[in-house]
Design an enzyme around this catalytic site. Structure first.
Site, PDB file in Angstrom:
ATOM      1  N   ASP A  75       0.819  -1.212   0.000  1.00  0.00           N
ATOM      2  CA  ASP A  75       0.000   0.000   0.000  1.00  0.00           C
ATOM      3  C   ASP A  75       0.856   1.267   0.000  1.00  0.00           C
ATOM      4  O   ASP A  75       0.369   2.350   0.336  1.00  0.00           O
ATOM      5  CB  ASP A  75      -0.910   0.020   1.242  1.00  0.00           C
ATOM      6  N   ASP A 228      -7.679  -7.222  13.630  1.00  0.00           N
ATOM      7  CA  ASP A 228      -7.267  -8.559  14.044  1.00  0.00           C
ATOM      8  C   ASP A 228      -8.106  -9.057  15.215  1.00  0.00           C
ATOM      9  O   ASP A 228      -8.586 -10.191  15.229  1.00  0.00           O
ATOM     10  CB  ASP A 228      -5.782  -8.567  14.411  1.00  0.00           C
TER      11      ASP A 228
END
Length: 472
Positions: A75, A228
């Site tokens: 990214d 997460d």
């Protein structure tokens, strides 16, 4: 937690005794098709200093070459770094490694968005498991041989989490403090969660997921900065179990500049509080897990460790205790101010025996950081201001050695506005005032603590903590 971890250590309650584990063996008829196909994801964002280390470690994983796919999810916004990462991927591809370099047009959803899009590629459909490593993580070559058999032989397990070890723990005093906190997290919190309710928060990296479990849980979501933990809670509510392997280590880097550490702690404190706000009703209404597991997740995992722990530390030791010296009628009992906190502190430090002599400094530093964690926790609970702020933790790799030529780096020039931390200086002044008042008029002799804690806030307030990196 102390009782459970003592039981685990004394009676050898090891993972291979709780779950089936045996090495995956070669099959003459099936050949390599006897091995599951594993996807290895490496999300990165402008990781100039560490991209070679992470890609090299992933490409060095021992597994049949036609049964593993390395996926670099880049990214990066810096064109130079993008080209460097792409060239590194091509270099490994020329060596015969099945490596994919993937980019996307928009960095929506940050890391969660990258991982989510990474799983949509056609070649992923043949993969059974996905191992995730952040850009500064370097797994050992045998990582997959140790972790994958637990998933293969135990269909109820969704996640195998490895322990973090730190390559730069000795870099400065701040990294030693972090090591103490994180060692407790891995050696006690994660171990206890795995040994009792088979649930713990995924650490976002150094773990292997069953892809079908990710899909059943609803995939990666971008609603918080702890994607997460979000996935872990949702998968647990679907009935999946998690396994923590404390003897499976993965090297990584601790943030060694105070600015990077503050941003990291904001995300780690704000995200869980915000996730709790979004998921508490869903956890309560869930019918697939037991009442005890729901109680553990809500009370122990979220309330005590992610919310109350931060707030109580700051309010009690930095606000209430100092203020009590100004009001003679208020008396804080010693069991609450000294005895119980000392026991808890010793239990927290037991995971890093080599740093026991730094326990006093660790207490002072944790109290200072509790102010930022409390602020971040309240932002998450109230869903205000910086609730979705995501600043990628800066990694230095070998940058410090390179810039200093292996010598002690020169003191860098830092702007005053960047060096001073206003809130810490305010707290230092408040504690110093309370200490002076107690010294002259008090009877509890709290001024010993108040003065040293004031010094700790002052040192952090003037920015004299962590590693300084020369700009040239």
């Amino acid at each position: 937690m102390g009782v459970v971890i003592a039981f685990v250590k004394l009676f050898g309650h090891k993972p291979d005794k709780r779950y089936k584990w045996e090495p995956i063996r070669d099959d003459l008829e099936l050949g390599n098709s006897a091995y599951p196909i594993v996807l290895v994801q490496i999300p990165m964002y402008n990781e100039r200093e560490v991209y070679k280390l992470s890609i090299g470690a992933a490409c060095g994983l021992s597994w049949p070459s036609d049964r593993i796919i390395i996926q670099v999810l880049d990214d990066s916004t810096d064109p130079t770094i993008k080209n460097m990462v792409k060239e590194e991927c091509q270099r490994w591809a020329n060596k015969g490694i099945n490596i994919k370099y993937e980019i996307r047009e928009k960095r929506g959803g940050y890391k969660a968005g990258a991982l989510k899009e990474g799983l949509t590629h056609s070649y992923v459909r043949s993969c059974d498991y996905v191992a995730i490593f952040d850009a500064d993580f370097q797994p050992q070559p045998n990582f997959l041989w140790r972790a994958i058999p637990f998933l293969v032989h135990n269909p109820q397990i969704a996640l195998v989490q490895a322990r973090w070890t730190f390559v730069n723990a000795d870099e400065c005093l701040m990294t030693r403090m972090q090591e103490m906190s994180l060692d407790y997290h891995f050696q006690v919190e994660q171990e206890v969660g795995s040994s009792t309710y088979a649930f713990f928060g995924f650490n976002g990296t150094a773990g292997v997921w069953r892809i079908s479990a990710i899909n059943e849980a609803g995939g990666w979501k971008e609603r918080t900065t702890v994607e997460d933990m979000d996935l872990a809670v949702r998968a647990s509510l679907k009935g999946w179990k998690f396994l923590y392997l404390g003897d499976l280590h993965v090297n990584n880097e601790l943030p060694s500049t105070f600015k990077a550490f503050r941003y990291q702690q904001h995300r780690w404190s704000c995200g869980p509080a915000n996730l709790f706000r979004k998921m508490v009703k869903e956890i309560i209404r869930n019918k697939r897990v037991t009442m005890w597991k729901k109680f553990y997740v809500i009370y122990s995992f979220f309330l005590v460790r992610k919310i109350i722990g931060h707030v109580v530390t700051f309010i009690l030791y930095c606000i209430v205790l100092p203020a009590s010296v100004l009001v003679p009628e208020v008396e804080v009992p010693k069991w609450g101010a000294v005895y119980i906190p000392c026991i808890i502190t010793l239990l927290n430090a037991v995971g890093t025996p080599r740093s026991l002599h730094l326990l006093f400094f660790w207490i002072l530093f944790e109290n200072v950081m509790s102010m930022h964690r409390t602020k971040a926790t309240l932002i998450g609970l109230l869903e205000a201001g910086r609730v979705n702020e995501w600043v990628v933790t800066e990694k230095l790799g070998d940058a410090l050695k390179t810039k200093s030529g292996g010598k002690t780096p020169k003191k860098p020039r830092i702007k005053i506005a960047e060096r001073f931390n206003f809130l810490e200086l305010v707290m230092a002044a408040y504690l110093f005032f309370c200490g002076c008042y107690d010294l002259n008029y008090g009877k509890n002799q709290f001024f010993f603590y108040l003065f040293v804690q004031s010094i700790a806030f002052f040192v952090v307030g003037i920015g004299y903590v962590g590693t300084f990196v020369p700009s040239s």
